[in-house]
Write a protein that holds these residues in place. Structure first.
Motif: not given
Length: 761
Positions: A738-742, A392-406
């Motif tokens: 993955k694409a968001l992170l990349a 499952e997506f842990p809270e830390e991953l959701k947080l990290l992807l929100s940074w990536a999106e910005k």
């Protein structure tokens, strides 16, 4: 190579200094073992067979074995040993294990290795000595707590080899509290200095602490994400640095179930990993069987030579797929990634006997109904049922992807054809739909017969009558997509595949008989139509916009369905951001012909509905000629979306389904060092894309540019897309994180290089 420098003279000096002959002969014995193994290839196990109580006599026996195998005396000159050891380390770069390691971790072949020479300290000296390995944080779950293992009176290799059960690091706290306190203080200092979790090897020699080495610790994806986020909170890392610490493979871990790591695996064969995740189920050899078994709430794995469009209903019921042919952009692979299911392709060791319903894998025979487990991330096929663990997506991953999106300037969309795909895409963070393939909507059971009847129609009038029955289905599909996306872009591609894909092949007599009966038509009429539609090279045949030009009524029906859906949901209060994409354009006039249909139908529908809305019309850039006339197309198109799967096929002249037969040997022979259907070929395909983007932007500075091929989910291709100034990439829903992170990583890399985008040749 430990203990280098010891010889017949030095061992006597160590005995005099330590008054401990056992210790002195132990390090001499160890040196002969490891030096003989690494430099001369004499396995350590051969020395272990020697059993002598007297340690000094053991050394003599060791030297005798060495002489017997190496045909020379064991070297006594420490400098000669040192020179041979240095050469041995350099030569180890090319041993099979090192080559395999580089392959797994994508380390360049020409990087080379270094040799480190260190003074020895001895953890096996006395009871006040020992050796240990520690991690500055828990590398399994990311907890900020030091942990590790320790052995008294031992050398590091004892700990690593696993011959002895180590003690938890905490024993040092009780036995040597001062050493433990110093160790804890220094390793945290190392972590702060190096800004990463450390894997530290240390030795205690006669009560004195020595650090042997420290390096960034390998960690699980779960730990990687937690540690990265925690270090941002601790102000050890910036958000950008944290994002660069996570890989696409780390993200994969959270998207798909994985096998229980403690369960023993009986791997029976291996293919090419095409879509990650693990699945367990009964073997089925046809899409129909998959549907039948799945109705009984039994899990199935669909095993085929290859899959095609009419297998999709059965694929939807399967837990995962295996094909004996094909590559990472084959039909099975693309559908699997879209559905978020594991898939293994190109399993050439599997021989399917469809008549007897069995699989032969070397000397193993499996029957339809037998259970197998598949790992789509490694390509491994395992006999029997392996327990699964849901991620499952842990809270830390959701947080990290929100940074990536910005951070990311380039948007990430999804290739989605159904409301479920669209929901998943949005949940994964997609910024719209970059490709909705209308043909995938035709394969549902209640619709396929209308498509087949439309193909068999005698004339345009009959075709139009049947298409009018398909229109409500298409309209409803589009309404659902618009509702889910509510204001985000939805790019709908008109019909692309050749019509023969909707009919059975002529060699499938039973399927032809069944279809003729179901459609209530003469079997010979059906056979004649199948023969009429047969093409020598369907990929370059009557498909894409060519279909819409030869049969404009097909495009008319689809465009009407799109605009009626858009107008009706707009009246519901839904925001519509519509983009219509014309596929397989090679000639400007092809695009203009289709664009005229779009403009005429849209005006009709706007009048009928009393609603008007803005929309864009663009083309899928998937032929070399489209790229070469980009300047002409850009005058009339609102956007270009590069279909890099087909473009790669056309530019290389490779068939993506057949290419594994020669691309694997090509990579082994170093003719090509990457998989062109996975990562964009920047020299060839990329150069064509870059030139066409620059030409288009000179003519139309507002033109939007994107990628909607499978390359849209590949990290290196995403970096290339950002470098040349693309506005978005589009990929399968489950590849969106993955694409968001990349995309964020691409921004960070280019910022460091001070490149915003390429503006000139």
């Amino acid at each position: 190579i430990l203990n280098l420098g010891i010889n017949d003279e030095v061992v006597k000096g160590i005995i005099r200094k330590t008054n401990n002959p056992d210790f002195a002969y132990d390090i001499y014995k160890r040196f002969i073992e490891i030096f003989s193994d690494v430099i001369f290839g004499i396995k350590r196990e051969e020395f272990w067979k020697i059993s002598v109580d007297d340690k000094e006599k053991t050394i003599e026996k060791y030297k005798e074995l060495f002489y017997e195998r190496a045909k020379k005396e064991f070297p006594q000159d420490p400098y000669e040993c040192l020179k041979m050891a240095i050469e041995g380390v350099f030569n180890s770069w090319n041993n099979p294990r090192a080559k395999e390691y580089r392959k797994i971790y994508q380390i360049p072949e020409d990087l080379g290795t270094a040799v480190n020479i260190q003074a020895m300290v001895f953890g096996n000296w006395n009871e006040r000595s020992g050796t240990g390995v520690l991690f500055t944080r828990n590398v399994k779950n990311g907890e900020n707590k030091i942990y590790g293992e320790f052995l008294f009176q031992a050398q590091g290799e004892d700990l690593v080899a696993g011959h002895v059960t180590p003690l938890p690091l905490e024993v040092l706290k009780d036995k040597m509290p001062e050493i433990y306190s110093k160790l804890e203080r220094y390793v945290k200092k190392l972590e702060r200095k190096l800004k990463d979790v450390q894997d530290v090897e240390f030795t205690i020699e006669d009560g004195k602490l020595y650090f042997l080495q420290t390096r960034a610790a390998k960690r699980t994806p779960l730990a990687a994400v937690k540690i990265a986020c925690d270090m941002v909170k601790e102000k050890l890392l910036t958000k950008e640095e944290a994002i660069m610490r996570i890989s696409g493979e780390d993200i994969d871990y959270f998207l798909h179930p994985t096998f229980d790591p403690n369960y023993p695996l009986e791997i029976i064969t291996k293919g090419k990993p095409a879509s990650p995740g693990c699945a367990v189920g009964e073997i089925v050899l046809s899409a129909e069987k998959a549907i039948e078994i799945a109705k009984q709430n039994r899990k199935v794995i669909l095993v085929r030579d290859f899959t095609k469009a009419d297998d999709v209903a059965g694929m939807a019921k399967a837990e995962g797929f295996v094909t004996t042919t094909g590559g990472e952009t084959s039909h099975a692979a693309v559908v699997a990634r879209g559905m978020g299911k594991p898939c293994i392709v190109g399993c050439s060791e599997i021989d399917i006997d469809f008549e007897n319903k069995i699989l032969k894998i070397k000397d193993i025979i499996l029957k339809e109904g037998d259970k197998i487990s598949i790992n789509g991330a490694t390509g491994e096929i395992i006999k029997g049922e392996v327990p699964l663990i849901k991620s499952e997506f842990p809270e830390e991953l959701k947080l990290l992807l929100s940074w990536a999106e910005k951070i990311a300037k380039m948007k990430v969309r999804a290739n989605a054809d159904t409301p479920i795909d669209a929901e998943n895409a949005k949940k994964m963070g997609a910024n719209g739909i970059g490709l909705a393939r209308t043909e995938h909507m035709f394969f549902a059971k209640e619709r396929i017969k209308y498509v087949q009847l439309m193909i068999l129609a005698k004339d345009e009038k009959e075709r139009k009558d049947i298409l009018s029955k398909l229109l409500p289905f298409q309209k409803n599909d589009f309404k659902e997509l618009f509702r889910v996306m509510n204001g985000l872009p939805v790019t709908i591609r008109t019909l692309d595949p050749p019509l023969h894909e909707f009919l059975p092949p002529k060699e499938k007599t039973e399927a032809i008989n069944e279809l003729a009966k179901e459609l209530n038509i003469d079997k010979q009429v059906l056979i004649r139509k199948i023969e009429e539609l047969e093409e020598h090279n369907p990929m370059m045949g009557l498909r894409g916009c060519r279909l819409g030009i030869i049969y404009p009524e097909i495009t008319e029906m689809q465009i009407r369905a799109i605009f009626e859906a858009a107008c009706e949901v707009k009246q519901e209060g839904i925001k519509v951001n519509l983009e219509i994409m014309v596929p397989l354009v090679s000639i400007l006039e092809e695009f203009l012909f289709q664009k005229e249909i779009v403009e005429n139908i849209s005006k009709e529908v706007f009048r009928e509905k009393g609603v008007k809305l803005d929309y864009k019309i663009g083309t899928m850039m998937e032929t070399p000629r489209a790229c070469l006339i980009a300047k002409e197309l850009a005058k009339y198109a609102d956007f270009f979306s590069y279909g890099t799967n087909d473009l790669t096929q056309f530019v290389f002249g490779f068939s993506r389904d057949d290419s594994p037969k020669f691309l694997v040997p090509y990579q082994q022979r170093k003719i090509i060092n990457f998989e062109p259907f996975k990562t964009i070929d920047e020299k060839g395909v990329g150069s064509l894309i870059l030139d066409s983007v620059l030409e288009a932007k000179r003519i139309n500075k507002n033109i939007k540019i994107g990628i909607c091929g499978e390359h849209g989910g590949d990290e290196k291709s995403i970096l290339f897309a950002r470098k040349i100034g693309m506005d978005y990439v589009s990929c399968s829903p489950y590849r969106v994180p993955k694409a968001l992170l990349a995309a964020a990583q691409a921004e960070i890399i280019l910022k460091k290089k001070k490149i915003t985008q390429i503006t000139t040749k």
